[in-house]
Design an enzyme around this catalytic site. Structure first.
Site, mmCIF file in Angstrom:
data_model
loop_
_atom_site.group_PDB
_atom_site.id
_atom_site.type_symbol
_atom_site.label_atom_id
_atom_site.label_comp_id
_atom_site.label_asym_id
_atom_site.label_seq_id
_atom_site.Cartn_x
_atom_site.Cartn_y
_atom_site.Cartn_z
ATOM 1 N N GLY A 23 0.748 -1.128 -0.056
ATOM 2 C CA GLY A 23 0.106 -0.128 0.057
ATOM 3 C C GLY A 23 0.977 1.175 -0.111
ATOM 4 N N GLY A 25 2.506 2.362 -2.430
ATOM 5 C CA GLY A 25 2.607 2.636 -3.702
ATOM 6 C C GLY A 25 3.761 2.198 -4.463
ATOM 7 N N LYS A 26 4.195 1.049 -4.265
ATOM 8 C CA LYS A 26 5.441 0.342 -4.979
ATOM 9 C C LYS A 26 4.797 0.253 -6.402
ATOM 10 C CE LYS A 26 5.656 -3.617 -2.976
ATOM 11 N NZ LYS A 26 5.085 -4.176 -1.590
ATOM 12 N N THR A 27 3.725 -0.496 -6.464
ATOM 13 C CA THR A 27 3.397 -0.908 -7.942
ATOM 14 C C THR A 27 3.178 0.463 -8.716
ATOM 15 O OG1 THR A 27 2.214 -2.387 -7.173
ATOM 16 C CG2 THR A 27 1.485 -1.867 -9.315
ATOM 17 N N SER A 28 2.628 1.493 -8.152
ATOM 18 C CA SER A 28 2.445 2.577 -8.945
ATOM 19 C C SER A 28 3.777 3.161 -9.404
ATOM 20 C CB SER A 28 1.616 3.772 -8.409
ATOM 21 O OG SER A 28 0.473 3.351 -7.728
ATOM 22 N N ASP A 50 4.595 -10.017 -6.792
ATOM 23 C CA ASP A 50 3.728 -9.647 -5.646
ATOM 24 C C ASP A 50 2.557 -10.688 -5.620
ATOM 25 O OD1 ASP A 50 1.969 -8.738 -3.834
ATOM 26 O OD2 ASP A 50 2.618 -6.567 -4.228
ATOM 27 N N THR A 506 -5.424 -0.907 -3.137
ATOM 28 C CA THR A 506 -4.510 -1.897 -3.239
ATOM 29 C C THR A 506 -4.851 -2.634 -1.855
ATOM 30 O OG1 THR A 506 -2.768 -1.087 -4.348
ATOM 31 C CG2 THR A 506 -2.056 -2.554 -2.967
#
Lengths: 581, 121
Positions: A23, A25-28, A50, A506
């Site tokens: 949460g 914001g790794k993916t973003s 992930d 997320t």
């Protein structure tokens, strides 16, 4: 002072790893980086390992374990590795040839063994390593980005190459825990290459992603140090989601900003030694390539959303407490990803039950040990707070096993046993046993258990189940506590599972996946807790208003999905004095 | 040269450490097989979950599995003859089948010079 995060102006090596609590914001961040580099003419491969990946949410396209180029950004290719799926493929390929040759119950006994956590880790690791070492893939791209798993899982994944190549070296007899790995044992060279690549600062950069949030920063510090100890020393820190107030009249907005600024003062000296970048607060969830671009350019979410939605209605924490206290005793689990505030919820449940006059034992397996600090001032004879420290428990377990078996074994046999006790599985067993022990030896009316982040929790539960199935035919000594725990976990009269999440994309997706995993294990969550919600707080600041409205959608989604949803209003949290760590 | 084969049930590791608790019988057999090997006995060990092919290929083992399913395991075979099913051999049995003195299987001697474990001694 932090610099604005602008990927094309950063001298990135070939491999980039993004890590951080769920949460943050790794993916973003990984996606925006990938798009940004591709926009500047680089050929980029983005790989997600992930288990709760939401790449499909960000790009609006589905991906799988083979890379595929994005329609909107042809220079960018994406791979999505789901460790569970990879494990399933691994299992199926191992079992398929024998389905007609062996009796069904024999196949089932094999399936049980291969359902263990080890198989999942191995399968994920294997797909991961193959991208680190595949020279053919390397020729096709200028950068490979890994949007890695949440911290605990990531660490395991990254630690495994080192642990295992060390293990293969010291186990010439080939005995032991390589069991499920035996099919991969021929890949020793590949593991070594993976370890070397990770530790080579010229080839690999680790981006620690964090929110301006104390627990996220604490977690970043921990991962950073653990990875540095594995020689992954080329690191940067990215602070994602910095909020700037636009309406000075708004007390909540002021508190929101203060919270972030206060949290930033807790950045450790260790983290300060790395180059630090910042990314602006994005109240609207980032979906689509265009939004990723404008976010990096600092133009996202400046305008409020003007809709007139009806606020989603849920229960309050008082309703949860009322429900839990009806029976006068029980096991309460707060489950959810790291950073959703389940420790705070667990503490609040415990304190409320204590206020009603019940005795409560609150315990955690959370490696971050967040509990003790919440109770420095709240002292009651009815409340007991304990912490399960995985490292300490492993050591204790190791010693107790040696003591238990020493009278039956000679010195050589003991040495042999010690060797296997050095394996990665031992920690899980140790933690599980101490967890069962806490439950058994608690005489309090309520036992509140604040479990570790999701990946960890599932491993724990998975272990519970496979232990249970094995107990019947195992000749070893199984403690009563372990035998008693599983039926208790499944008994809805005794056990209450609270899923804690944040009203954001997320965390909600992750919580839904967690719930379905629990259900598969025949565990049925009772309550959903939407923590820290701005949607039930009066705000006037346009950015926070936008966030509140977006949050409302996620609350709404959950209310539609589950019957018992409690909403906790956003509240400024006390920051821990650094010295207390 | 004598040959012993052990067909294990499906398990994660050969000492049983990965199970719910450590079964001392597993630790013992692992160690004893390793001693037998050092005495020149031909030792082969198969784990159902990882070396399934061996269970299918060996007609004796396959026959037991068809009849008694996984409950037949572990199976001990010496020179092609099934000596024991459903349990691991005892020290006495191993000594008798393989014509080796019992004391070899119980005596203590350093296995490895590896010092990793000395702190625990």
């Amino acid at each position: 002072m932090e610099k604005q995060y602008d990927p094309p102006n950063i001298d990135f090596p070939y491999f980039l790893f993004f890590t951080g609590k769920g949460g943050v914001g790794k993916t973003s961040t990984a996606c925006a980086t990938a798009v940004s580099l591709a926009d500047r003419g680089k050929r980029v491969l983005l790989i997600s390992t992930d288990p709760a990946s939401n790449l499909q949410d960000v790009f609006g396209e589905d991906f799988n374990h083979e890379y595929r180029h994005l329609k909107a950004v042809p220079r960018l290719a994406v791979v999505n590795i789901d460790p569970e799926e990879a494990a399933e493929r691994h299992r199926e390929s191992a079992l398929a040839p024998y389905r007609n040759k062996l009796p069904a119950s024999v196949i089932r006994s094999m399936e049980e063994q291969m359902a263990g956590a080890c198989t999942t880790e191995i399968a994920a690791f294997d797909s991961f390593t193959s991208f680190l070492c595949d020279s053919e893939v390397k020729d096709k791209f200028d950068h490979i980005l890994f949007d890695t798993a949440p911290t605990g899982h990531t660490l395991r994944l990254l630690q495994l190459p080192k642990a295992w190549s060390g293990f293969i070296d010291t186990n010439p007899e080939g005995a032991s825990c390589l069991g499920p790995l035996s099919a991969l044992a021929g890949k020793k060279e590949m593991y070594e290459q993976a370890v070397n690549t990770l530790a080579d600062g010229g080839q690999t950069l680790l981006a620690l992603v964090s929110r301006p949030d104390e627990t996220a920063l604490f977690e970043a510090d921990r991962s950073s140090k653990e990875l540095a100890a594995l020689d992954v020393k080329n690191q940067i820190l990215i602070i994602n989601g910095l909020f700037e107030i636009t309406d000075s009249e708004d007390d909540t907005a002021q508190a929101f900003m203060d919270q972030q600024q206060e949290s930033l003062t807790t950045i450790s000296d260790h983290l300060k030694s790395f180059t630090t970048f910042q990314l602006p607060f994005a109240p609207l969830s980032l979906t689509g390539v265009g939004e990723l671009r404008s976010w990096l350019a600092g133009k996202h979410g400046r305008e409020a959303v003007h809709t007139h939605e009806v606020a989603a209605e849920g229960f309050e924490m008082d309703d949860v407490i009322g429900d839990l206290s009806e029976k006068g005793n029980g096991l309460v689990f707060t489950m959810g990803k790291g950073g959703v505030g389940k420790t705070t919820v667990a503490a609040s449940v415990a304190l409320n039950l204590v206020e009603q006059g019940y005795s409560v034992h609150l315990t955690t397996t959370d490696p971050a040990e967040h509990l003790s600090r919440l109770f420095t001032e709240n002292h009651s004879d009815l409340l007991r707070v304990t912490n399960i420290d995985p490292k300490r428990e492993t050591e204790a377990y190791r010693e107790s096993v040696l003591e238990e078996t020493s009278h039956e074994l000679n010195e050589d046999e003991l040495n042999y046993l010690k060797e296997d006790l050095d394996s990665p599985c031992t920690e899980e067993i140790a933690v599980f046993r101490s967890f069962a022990d806490v439950v058994m030896h608690s005489e309090e009316d309520y036992i509140v258990i604040d479990t570790a982040p999701t990946g960890h929790t599932l491993l724990l539960l998975d272990s519970t189940l496979s232990y249970h199935r094995e107990i019947e035919r195992s000749a070893g000594h199984v403690p009563e506590s372990v035998k008693n725990l599983l039926p208790a976990l499944k008994d809805a009269e005794k056990t209450h599972i609270l899923i804690v999440t944040l009203p954001e994309a997320t965390p909600v997706y992750e919580a839904e996946r967690l719930e379905s995993d629990l259900k598969r294990a025949d565990l049925h969550p009772k309550w959903w807790i939407m923590n820290q919600s701005l949607s039930v707080v009066p705000v006037s600041d346009p950015v926070l208003k936008a966030k509140a409205q977006v949050e409302n959608k996620w609350v709404q989604r959950t209310v539609t999905h589950a019957s018992k949803v409690a909403i906790i209003p956003w509240k400024k949290q006390a920051i821990l004095n650094k010295k207390q760590r | 040269m004598k040959k012993i084969e052990i067909y294990d049930p499906a398990m994660c590791c050969s000492t049983g450490v990965c199970g719910p608790s450590v079964d001392p019988k597993l630790t013992k057999i692992s160690r004893q097989l390793s001693i037998l090997e050092s005495k020149g006995i031909h030792v082969e060990r198969f784990n159902l979950s990882t070396e399934t092919q061996a269970f299918v290929e060996n007609e004796l083992v396959s026959g037991y599995l068809q009849k008694e399913a996984e409950l037949a395991l572990p199976i001990a075979i010496v020179d092609g003859e099934v000596k024991k099913t459903k349990a691991y051999p005892t020290t006495e049995e191993l000594a008798e089948w393989l014509e080796i003195e019992e004391r070899f299987l119980t005596e203590s001697k350093p296995v490895k010079s590896d010092s990793r474990f000395t702190i625990l001694d």
